[in-house]
Every structure is written in structure tokens, then in C-alpha cells.
Write an enzyme that holds these catalytic residues in place. Structure first.
Site, mmCIF file in Angstrom:
data_model
loop_
_atom_site.group_PDB
_atom_site.id
_atom_site.type_symbol
_atom_site.label_atom_id
_atom_site.label_comp_id
_atom_site.label_asym_id
_atom_site.label_seq_id
_atom_site.Cartn_x
_atom_site.Cartn_y
_atom_site.Cartn_z
ATOM 1 C CB SER A 83 -0.935 0.001 1.207
ATOM 2 O OG SER A 83 -1.641 1.221 1.294
ATOM 3 C CD GLN A 84 1.668 4.692 3.186
ATOM 4 O OE1 GLN A 84 2.395 5.508 2.625
ATOM 5 N NE2 GLN A 84 0.450 5.008 3.605
ATOM 6 C CB SER A 126 8.215 -10.284 -4.317
ATOM 7 O OG SER A 126 7.126 -9.419 -4.085
ATOM 8 C CG ASP A 153 4.570 -2.062 12.066
ATOM 9 O OD1 ASP A 153 5.365 -1.365 11.413
ATOM 10 O OD2 ASP A 153 3.580 -1.584 12.663
ATOM 11 C CD GLN A 172 9.123 -1.855 9.200
ATOM 12 O OE1 GLN A 172 9.755 -1.345 10.129
ATOM 13 N NE2 GLN A 172 8.195 -1.190 8.533
ATOM 14 C CG HIS A 188 3.934 2.966 12.365
ATOM 15 N ND1 HIS A 188 3.482 3.947 13.227
ATOM 16 C CD2 HIS A 188 3.600 1.784 12.942
ATOM 17 C CE1 HIS A 188 2.879 3.372 14.260
ATOM 18 N NE2 HIS A 188 2.954 2.061 14.103
ATOM 19 C CG ASP A 207 -0.533 5.334 13.805
ATOM 20 O OD1 ASP A 207 -1.149 5.975 12.938
ATOM 21 O OD2 ASP A 207 -0.307 4.115 13.716
ATOM 22 C CD GLU A 244 -31.458 4.840 10.082
ATOM 23 O OE1 GLU A 244 -30.796 5.808 10.494
ATOM 24 O OE2 GLU A 244 -32.269 4.924 9.142
#
Length: 333
Positions: free
Chosen positions: A24-25, A48, A80, A83, A105, A188, A224
Site C-alpha cells: 500500500s505505502q 515476490s 511491522d 521489518q 511508522h 497513531d 442506520e
């Protein structure tokens, strides 16, 4: 008041910038940096599934050790969980002398899971949005706000380097706020647990179940308590709470002021303080690290349990009926 930067000297990124990871990042960082004129290479494990995708986007791709070798900046954009292992085994042995290590992060640095040698800058640029938004806004000539921080300033220009990276990412267009790894990590986690994820999901689930238990149709309860939430959040995002309250009916606004504090009362705030305390003293980090080390079996169990809830079952059925529904069809009245 916060220190906000709108500019960074992107020419400081004069060497290769390696983006480790293409999720994503990772994809947003790599593409935005490339389009800002930075020499970017993506580092991935051999085999990968993202390798071909990155190459199709016109990016240079190599194995992590090869991509790290010779890099001026290495951006750690892996989850995370993985890493620390990747850093210890594939990145640290191949870092150039004086190379900077950048994070989006602060978790692993703040809680001591990754500790680069003293000769390396350790910096952070944390966009306040998911990667696809970071990329889309950049392409529109806009930007995603970001937090910047320096945990280790070996070169004496760590902040300048972070600002340069953030500017190339497009964050300078929206503002880059100076912070610390500790403040970014703790706020965060707190935001995720008490408001954005944990708080909102439990509020939605509790509201839904309260209506269903009282005999109302699950489909009505879903509309609702969950479906209309996006409309309200969009209004708050556009102009804050006051804009949202201006846009809804007087009935809804009066109920907001008078009944909201009945539900979210001092007891809830006290529980929020408890959650924050466990973040600050490391209790949550130790629990999550132990869960990661054990293979995340509890997380998988929690996922399965959440997916089986009536709220999710009803939601899947209703969303299938709303494929082409106009968003204004279900306004707050």
C-alpha cells in the site's frame, strides 16, 4: 503549536533511494518519488508477487540486499511484523556508510525492535493516509499531509533529508508536521484503537446489536448504524464537526449535542486513558510483539470471529444490492 513545513530541498536526494516493499505505502512512495525526479529502486524478496507489478510501472526492481547496496536512503515500507527480520538479515549488512534509514511508522524503532548503527540517520515520513490516496492526490497535483521525525541524526541534516523525501512524496503540498518517533507511534496506536478502528467498529456493532435486540430489522439497523457513517465522516473530513452539524437536520444536530455525551461519557474517556497508558508503558507493544512472534494465531481467530457476526452477514447482502446506488439515497434526516 506544531511546526509545519511546506517545502523540502529535494535535491538533497542526490543518490539512489531504495523503497523496500511494494504494498500500500511502498507503491505510492516509489511512484511519487520517481515522478518527482528521484532515482528510485524497489527492493523485494526473490519471487515476490509484486516484482512484475513494479516493473510494469516502469520501476527498477532488485533483491533487497542488491537494492540496499549503494543507496543514500533506504525506506522501510514492509509490514511491522517482518521489518526486524528483514532489517537484521538483508538490510543492515548491506547499508552503505552514512546511509539513512527511513520509516513510515515509528513502532519498531520506538519499541527497540530495530536499532540501526550510530552512523546512520534514522528518520520518518509518515503520510496520514493509505497508499492509494497518497498516490491519487499526488497525481491530482495535491498531497497527503505527513508527519516527519528524526530518531538518530548522525549526519546533522536528518530533518532536512526527511523534509526532502516528504516533499518528493507530495506531502509538502498539504503540510509536514514535525514530531517524534514516540509521539507518532503512541498517538497513531491510540487513534487506531480508541477511535478510527477499535472505537468506531465497536460503536457501530453495539448500535446495530442494540436495535436488533430491540426487535428492529437487521437491514434497517445496518443502514442506520453503518451505511450512513461514510456520509457523516465525509462531512467531518471536509469541514470538521461544525460543517457536519451544519449539513444535517436540526433534529439530528440536537440529538448529537444532547445524546452523544450520554453514550460517550466520562467512563469511556477513562477507558481511553487506560488504553493510552498501556500504549505509553509498552504493555500493548509487548502483547502485540508476542503475538507476532507466536505466528499471529490469536489475530486469525479474532478475524474469523468478526467475519461471522450478523452485522457482516447483513452487510454483504445489502452491499450486493447497492452496487449502483446514489450516495444521497440514504441521508441523515
Amino acid at each position: 503549536m506544531a511546526t509545519v513545513h511546506r517545502e523540502g530541498k529535494t535535491d538533497l536526494l542526490s543518490g539512489k533511494v531504495t523503497v523496500v516493499g511494494y504494498g500500500s505505502q511502498g507503491h505510492a512512495h516509489a511512484l511519487n518519488l520517481r515522478d518527482s525526479g528521484v532515482d528510485v529502486q524497489v527492493g523485494l524478496r526473490a519471487g515476490s508477487s509484486s516484482w512484475g507489478t513494479a516493473e510494469e510501472a516502469g520501476l527498477a526492481v532488485n533483491t533487497i540486499p542488491a537494492a540496499v547496496s549503494g543507496a543514500q536512503v533506504v525506506a522501510m515500507l514492509l509490514p511491522d511484523q517482518v521489518q526486524p527480520r528483514v532489517f537484521d538479515n538483508e538490510i543492515a549488512p548491506n547499508l552503505e556508510a552514512g546511509a539513512a534509514v527511513l520509516f513510515a511508522h515509528g513502532f519498531n524503532v520506538h519499541y527497540g525492535r530495530i536499532a540501526p548503527e550510530p552512523g546512520h540517520d534514522v528518520i520518518m515520513v509518515a503520510p496520514k493516509g493509505p497508499g492509494h490516496v497518497v498516490r491519487r492526490l499526488y497525481e491530482q497535483g495535491l498531497g497527503t499531509p505527513a508527519l516527519v521525525a528524526v530518531a538518530q541524526d548522525a549526519s546533522g541534516r536528518g530533518l532536512d533529508l526527511a523534509l526532502a523525501y516528504g516533499a518528493a512524496l507530495g506531502a509538502g503540498r498539504a503540510g509536514m508536521i514535525e514530531t517524534t518517533f514516540a509521539e507518532e507511534t503512541e498517538t497513531d496506536l491510540f487513534g487506531e484503537q480508541t477511535v478510527l478502528c477499535g472505537g468506531v467498529t465497536e460503536l457501530v456493532r453495539s448500535g446495530f446489536e442494540t436495535l436488533v435486540e430491540a426487535g428492529y430489522q437487521p437491514e434497517i439497523a445496518y443502514y442506520e448504524c453503518l451505511h450512513e457513517l461514510k456520509l457523516i465522516v465525509d462531512l467531518m473530513w471536509e469541514g470538521g464537526l461544525s460543517h457536519m452539524r451544519f449539513s444535517i437536520s436540526d433534529t439530528a444536530e440536537y440529538g448529537d449535542y444532547t445524546r452523544g455525551p450520554v453514550v460517550i461519557d466520562e467512563h469511556v474517556r477513562e477507558r481511553m486513558r487506560h488504553v493510552l497508558g498501556e500504549i505509553q508503558d509498552g504493555t500493548f507493544a509487548r502483547e502485540w510483539i508476542a503475538e507476532m512472534d507466536a505466528g499471529e494465531g490469536k489475530l486469525e481467530e479474532l478475524r474469523r470471529s468478526a467475519a461471522d457476526q450478523l452485522l457482516e452477514q447483513v452487510g454483504r447482502e445489502l452491499r450486493a444490492l447497492m452496487q449502483t446506488e446514489a450516495p444521497e439515497a440514504h441521508g441523515v434526516r
